[in-house]
Enzyme design. Structure first.
Site: not given
Ligand code: AMP
Length: 452
Positions: A2, A31, A105-106, A248
């Site tokens: 995210c 995202g 985020n997480g 990545y």
């Protein structure tokens, strides 16, 4: 996965939402399931959000409905909870501190126990996300201030969180004590403050990267918005920055965890060429994720690069498509090969990772059909085996090809003449040029937090 962004505009910013929108645009790769922006004119909160990509959701009219100097934005890539409309972020709730909006985020790892505890207290959940438990802990808090309530809430939860939180008059950014996910701080040209998952968001809005939010740090902006007030969550943990961000996930033009992502990926490729040279005529990167590593591989090996795989940018990531049969087809939709360049050549294909093996298998088939004499595969990270509990969308243990097969078997399955992955030690050597602790669970299965 995210992306999050938080903005407190400076002397000339009238609409922080424009910056939050642009920041989310830059972080679209983090995202694509949904996106949203919440703004404040220091009296009310305004919210615009939807399912899909930033450019599809935010029309000029919708942006005009987001006034004020304070704003937060979110791009969602579903990890916990489904992709439905109820899980679109930022989440907003009524609390003793006014309406509060939160973007995360997480991934939290003790969601079910906290959720159950809150449900027993009579809380009705609106979404199926782990994020809502933080908001509900704030909503049911007896603390005096939003900051204190947030701090208390975060002491109840375990896992990975980089957050931006706001009410009408405050903006707060936090990173969990292990610092799994990135979060940086920038300054706008007019003196305003910005928080973003990645520095590529700062670049777009011409904000200067000042530093990262530190693991366990809470940064608050309030009052006239000129200053930032920093404090820390109690308890020290070893830093566990997600190394997969560097491999990545993050954009190559970003700096995360003190590293430039592009330079790091190139160094992974260079290390791979030292560890696993190949006799070949050309290097062909898998676009886009394999390109920096291929450049590093080429620099060390002296083998020239040919961009003989062409990617159609108008299809989503094939990885996230639901069934295996569709995914096979997806790879073909996504890539084509330039026959003229490949024909009769010994080729080294460089990619950043093999997850299920689907992409490599299809690409090698195409490259062989185009007349390659030999196909050697070099992968610029070790084989992943363990699902991520800390915010990256990964397959189940069974779906990872490395859990079912040895490297020799994978080589056979993808029909390569040789296959070598970057060694775990080699990867760490490159990444630890900036000394810090990393989360490497997806490769080692060693968990920094006990998963219940
Ligand atoms: P696979 O076909 O499952 O082996 O997927 C490998 C490809 O997916 C590589 O080209 C990677 O760049 C990309 N990839 C790796 N991890 C992820 C992830 N978590 N989400 C989306 N794509 C990924």
């Amino acid at each position: 996965m995210c992306g999050i962004v938080g903005v407190w505009g400076g002397s000339i910013t009238t609409e922080a939402s424009i910056f939050a929108y642009l920041g989310s645009y830059a972080q679209q790769h983090r995202g694509q399931a949904s996106a949203g922006v919440v703004s404040s004119d220091e009296e009310y909160l305004y919210q615009e959000a939807g399912v899909g990509r930033v450019r599809e959701i935010f029309t000029e009219e919708r942006l005009k409905r987001l006034p004020g100097r304070i704003a937060i934005g979110h791009n969602r890539y579903a990890t916990t909870g489904d992709t439905g409309a109820c899980n679109v972020q930022p989440l907003v709730a009524e609390t003793p501190f006014g309406r509060v909006a939160l973007a995360h985020n997480g991934n939290l790892v003790n969601t079910s126990s906290v959720r159950q505890m809150l449900t027993e207290r009579g809380v009705l959940f609106k979404s199926t996300t782990d994020t809502e438990i933080i908001l509900q802990l704030i909503a049911t808090s007896k603390e005096e201030t939003l900051l204190a309530a947030l701090r208390k809430a975060l002491m109840e939860v375990e896992g990975a969180y980089s957050l931006v939180v706001m009410n009408a008059k405050e903006l707060i950014a936090v990173r969990d004590p292990r610092g799994f996910r990135p979060l940086c701080i920038g300054t706008l040209a007019d003196g305003g403050h910005v928080f973003a998952s990645e520095t590529c968001a700062l670049d777009l809005i011409e904000a200067i990267h000042v530093r990262d939010v530190l693991p366990g740090e809470i940064v608050q902006v309030y009052g006239d918005g000129k200053n930032m007030y920093c404090s820390f969550l109690p308890g020290m943990e070893r830093q566990r920055a997600c190394l997969f961000e560097l491999v990545y996930f993050a954009r190559p033009d970003s700096n995360v965890f003190g590293h430039n992502v592009y330079v790091t990926r190139k160094a992974f490729g260079a290390q791979l060429a030292r560890e696993a040279p190949a006799r070949a005529d050309i290097i062909v990167p898998v676009p886009d994720s394999g390109v920096p590593a291929a450049l590093g591989f080429s620099e060390v090996s002296g083998i020239p690069i040919e961009h003989a795989l062409i990617r159609n940018h108008y299809v989503g990531r094939t990885f996230i498509e639901p069934t295996q049969s569709i995914r096979h087809f997806g790879v073909k939709v996504k890539h084509n090969v330039i026959r003229r360049v490949i024909f009769g050549k010994r080729v080294v294909v460089v990619d950043d990772s093999i997850v299920r093996g689907t992409t490599s298998k299809k690409l090698i088939e195409m490259i062989r059909n185009a007349g390659a004499r030999e196909v050697h595969v070099r992968v610029s990270s070790p084989p992943p085996r363990e699902p991520c509990y800390y915010g990256i969308n990964t397959p189940t243990r069974e779906e990872y090809i490395a859990n079912k097969h040895t490297v020799a078997e994978i080589c056979q399955y993808i029909n390569a003449d040789s296959l070598v992955y970057l060694s775990y030690q080699g990867m760490l050597e490159v990444a630890q040029k900036v000394p810090q602790g990393y989360c490497t669970t997806c490769w080692t299965s060693i968990h920094p937090i006990r998963i219940l």
